[in-house]
Design a protein around this motif. Sequence first.
Motif, short mmCIF file in Angstrom:
data_model
loop_
_atom_site.label_atom_id
_atom_site.label_comp_id
_atom_site.label_asym_id
_atom_site.label_seq_id
_atom_site.Cartn_x
_atom_site.Cartn_y
_atom_site.Cartn_z
N THR A 1 5.98 12.85 3.85
CA THR A 1 5.50 11.80 4.54
C THR A 1 7.14 11.27 5.06
O THR A 1 7.74 10.97 4.14
CB THR A 1 4.90 10.87 3.82
OG1 THR A 1 3.66 11.24 3.32
CG2 THR A 1 4.71 9.66 4.40
N PHE A 2 7.15 10.83 6.41
CA PHE A 2 8.22 9.96 6.93
C PHE A 2 7.77 8.59 6.79
O PHE A 2 8.74 7.76 6.16
CB PHE A 2 8.49 10.37 8.23
CG PHE A 2 9.48 9.67 9.08
CD1 PHE A 2 10.88 10.11 8.91
CD2 PHE A 2 9.48 8.53 9.94
CE1 PHE A 2 12.04 9.44 9.62
CE2 PHE A 2 10.40 8.00 10.71
CZ PHE A 2 11.51 8.39 10.42
N LEU A 3 6.68 8.16 7.11
CA LEU A 3 6.18 6.72 6.85
C LEU A 3 4.68 6.73 7.30
O LEU A 3 4.21 6.85 8.28
CB LEU A 3 6.88 5.77 7.92
CG LEU A 3 6.67 4.05 7.99
CD1 LEU A 3 7.06 3.68 6.51
CD2 LEU A 3 7.05 3.36 8.93
N THR B 1 10.44 1.38 10.82
CA THR B 1 9.98 0.45 10.02
C THR B 1 10.20 -1.04 10.69
O THR B 1 9.18 -1.56 10.78
CB THR B 1 10.47 0.55 8.66
OG1 THR B 1 10.29 1.92 8.21
CG2 THR B 1 9.80 -0.34 7.77
N GLN B 2 11.52 -1.37 10.97
CA GLN B 2 11.61 -2.55 11.57
C GLN B 2 11.03 -2.77 12.89
O GLN B 2 10.48 -3.95 13.24
CB GLN B 2 13.29 -2.60 11.76
CG GLN B 2 14.06 -2.79 10.42
CD GLN B 2 13.22 -3.57 9.48
OE1 GLN B 2 13.07 -5.12 9.95
NE2 GLN B 2 13.32 -3.34 8.14
N GLN C 1 -0.36 -3.74 4.50
CA GLN C 1 -1.45 -3.08 3.56
C GLN C 1 -1.48 -1.73 3.06
O GLN C 1 -1.95 -1.53 2.16
CB GLN C 1 -2.80 -3.29 4.55
CG GLN C 1 -3.23 -4.60 5.07
CD GLN C 1 -4.45 -4.60 5.89
OE1 GLN C 1 -4.59 -3.61 6.45
NE2 GLN C 1 -4.72 -5.54 6.76
N ARG C 2 -0.70 -1.00 3.73
CA ARG C 2 -0.50 0.47 3.19
C ARG C 2 0.51 0.39 2.06
O ARG C 2 0.49 1.18 1.18
CB ARG C 2 0.00 1.23 4.24
CG ARG C 2 0.10 2.77 3.85
CD ARG C 2 -0.96 3.39 3.37
NE ARG C 2 -0.84 4.77 2.75
CZ ARG C 2 -1.02 5.95 3.40
NH1 ARG C 2 -1.74 5.86 4.67
NH2 ARG C 2 -1.04 7.22 2.89
N TYR C 3 1.39 -0.61 1.96
CA TYR C 3 2.35 -0.71 1.15
C TYR C 3 2.55 -2.12 0.42
O TYR C 3 3.63 -2.67 0.48
CB TYR C 3 3.94 -0.28 1.61
CG TYR C 3 4.16 1.15 2.16
CD1 TYR C 3 4.23 2.14 1.46
CD2 TYR C 3 4.04 1.39 3.31
CE1 TYR C 3 4.29 3.58 1.69
CE2 TYR C 3 4.15 2.62 4.10
CZ TYR C 3 4.36 3.66 3.22
OH TYR C 3 4.71 5.01 3.51
N PRO D 1 11.46 0.14 4.19
CA PRO D 1 10.90 1.29 4.11
C PRO D 1 10.64 1.78 2.65
O PRO D 1 11.80 1.60 1.85
CB PRO D 1 11.49 2.14 5.09
CG PRO D 1 13.00 1.76 5.13
CD PRO D 1 13.09 0.28 4.88
N PRO D 2 9.67 2.39 2.27
CA PRO D 2 9.67 3.00 0.87
C PRO D 2 10.52 3.98 0.57
O PRO D 2 11.08 4.65 1.56
CB PRO D 2 8.00 3.81 1.12
CG PRO D 2 8.01 3.86 2.48
CD PRO D 2 8.67 2.87 3.62
#
Length: 230
Positions: A85-87, A150-151, A164-166, A172-173
């Motif tokens: 996973t990238f994002l 992400t930004q 909601q996902r994170y 970023p994760p």
Amino acid sequence: MSPSDQQLEHLYQQATERTLTGWQQQPDIGNLLSAPRYAQDKFALTAGITPVINAEIQSLLATLHQLAAEDPLADVMPPGAVHFTFLAITPPHYDTTDAQDDFSQLTQAFQAITPLRVRLEKLRLVALPGQLLLAGIPDAYSLAMRATFTQQLLASPWQNALHQRYPHTPLPPPFWHSTLLRYEAEQLPLHFRAFFMQHQHRFYGAVDAPLKLVMSNYNWSKARVIAASP
């Protein structure tokens, strides 16, 4: 090794150490999960890579499948669905991969960071209480582009889906990984723990592949490509 690489190495080690402490305190699998760890009949928007895996990773997966034989609680990554996973962008709330929502702003953000070929090195196992990850160190450009992506999404209508996902993870994760094993209980059973302990200091090479934006199920065994890096 760059400071960011060192920080990520430390995060992986911290995660494993917390898990090992928990395993010592709970020698059995604990409670079964009241619901599947991930919604298996839903789909999510996510970005990642589907690399050709080397012989070491193929052997690792084969061994995990052998250890999981006839255990209905063990869910091992299908060899043909290996991804990193990238994002992840949304929770798994789509009913089909053919959802026809307006993805134009999302694809524009994706196109702004591509072409991009993501490379992960020093792949190693990382233990979570009920999961085993294969995690690695990204190249500097991929790290920067994930922060940019992400930004861009956080400044767009996709920000709510991303939060909601994170819900409990910084963005970023931090981890760059593939989840090889999910167990539908609080803790892994002893034979998986023993396997991890035997192999926790081993490295599994590197992977690299062009970045994709997909609508996929939880393990990418069902996925539709929405946009792809050339």
